[in-house]
Design a protein around this motif. Structure first.
Motif, short mmCIF file in Angstrom:
data_model
loop_
_atom_site.label_atom_id
_atom_site.label_comp_id
_atom_site.label_asym_id
_atom_site.label_seq_id
_atom_site.Cartn_x
_atom_site.Cartn_y
_atom_site.Cartn_z
N MET A 1 0.81 -1.22 0.00
CA MET A 1 0.00 0.00 0.00
C MET A 1 0.85 1.27 0.00
SD MET A 1 -3.21 1.08 0.37
CE MET A 1 -4.48 0.93 1.61
N ASP A 2 0.68 2.11 -1.03
CA ASP A 2 1.32 3.44 -1.12
C ASP A 2 2.85 3.42 -1.10
OD1 ASP A 2 -1.22 4.58 -1.10
OD2 ASP A 2 -1.21 4.83 1.08
N THR A 3 3.48 2.30 -1.46
CA THR A 3 4.95 2.28 -1.40
C THR A 3 5.58 3.29 -2.36
OG1 THR A 3 4.84 0.38 -2.84
CG2 THR A 3 5.47 -0.04 -0.55
N SER A 4 4.88 3.61 -3.46
CA SER A 4 5.51 4.53 -4.40
C SER A 4 4.93 5.94 -4.33
CB SER A 4 5.43 3.98 -5.83
OG SER A 4 4.11 3.66 -6.14
N THR A 5 4.18 6.24 -3.27
CA THR A 5 3.67 7.61 -3.14
C THR A 5 3.97 8.24 -1.78
OG1 THR A 5 1.51 6.72 -2.52
CG2 THR A 5 1.77 7.40 -4.80
N LYS A 6 4.30 7.41 -0.78
CA LYS A 6 4.56 7.94 0.56
C LYS A 6 6.01 8.36 0.70
CE LYS A 6 1.71 6.28 4.35
NZ LYS A 6 1.59 5.25 5.37
N CYS A 7 6.26 9.44 1.44
CA CYS A 7 7.63 9.87 1.68
C CYS A 7 8.32 8.88 2.61
CB CYS A 7 7.65 11.27 2.30
SG CYS A 7 9.30 11.78 2.80
N PRO A 8 9.47 8.31 2.19
CA PRO A 8 10.16 7.33 3.04
C PRO A 8 10.75 7.97 4.30
CG PRO A 8 11.32 7.60 0.94
CD PRO A 8 10.12 8.50 0.88
#
Ligand SMILES: [Zn+2]
Length: 224
Positions: A143-150
């Motif tokens: 879920m959201d791995t490519s949209t959330k700020c790491p």
């Protein structure tokens, strides 16, 4: 590691490496097969379709497309897991079960079926190679791995082609890099914060054959 249509990206906060996927190349053969099938399925060619030569060419092209994906999946999973073992890393990937299921609801043509095949097979082979080489394998929530700020977990914004920027902390990176960093972060949380903590390889979704290798459930069918 993160998989998309064009690349498998492996890495963490220290390094990153991209392998090209063969989906375009496999698609070429799949289209050849489909075009032949379309051409000879018109009434005019009814007799032709019964000819062995034409049928054999069609199934040859389908088989070629599948083989390209299978070969690549085997080689790439081996390279990734051997590299992980050398550096004493665990392999973390997204749990793509949900993605595969949602893709399966789409019309099964052209690229979609090749993507389903690739995603499913790379997960199975990575887990199998990890088990074989004693490398821990972790599947994380995609879920959201490519949209959330790491860094701060805010929702990132588009800032050019495949580039994302965090409005809160200013972190900016390529979409694939963002995914890699989030997967690494989630895997570390799951493993209790240390890459050296071994967990049992997840082999539950692998159906082993006589040699213990993941079986190809699609062998011998035209449905990719
Ligand atoms: Zn941020």
């Amino acid at each position: 590691m993160d998989v998309n249509e064009k690349h498998i990206v492996i890495g963490n906060s220290k390094f990153e490496y991209r392998f090209k996927t063969p989906i375009e190349r496999a698609l070429h053969y799949k289209l050849l097969a489909e075009n032949l099938q379309k051409k000879y399925s018109s009434m005019r060619y009814d007799a032709w379709l019964r000819r062995r030569g034409v049928r054999r060419r069609i199934s040859h092209y389908y088989a070629k497309a599948r083989c390209i994906i299978e070969d690549w999946v085997k080689k790439t999973s081996h390279r990734i897991v051997v590299l992980a073992r050398q550096h004493q890393y665990a392999v973390a990937r997204e749990d793509l079960t949900g993605l595969v299921e949602s893709l399966m609801k789409l019309p099964r043509e052209h690229k979609v079926s090749l993507l389903i095949l690739s995603y499913r097979r790379i997960s199975e082979w990575i887990d199998w190679q990890c088990g074989k080489h004693g490398v821990p394998s972790i599947a994380v929530d995609p879920m959201d791995t490519s949209t959330k700020c790491p860094r701060c977990s805010s929702k990132m914004r588009e800032n050019g082609y495949r580039v994302l920027k965090c409005p809160r902390c200013g972190f900016e990176a390529d979409r694939d890099t963002v995914a890699i960093l989030n997967i690494e972060k989630r895997a570390l949380t799951q493993m209790g914060g240390s890459l050296a903590t071994p967990t049992a390889p997840q082999m539950t979704d692998v159906d082993p054959n006589r040699c213990g290798e993941p079986m190809n459930p699609l062998r011998g069918t035209h449905a990719l």
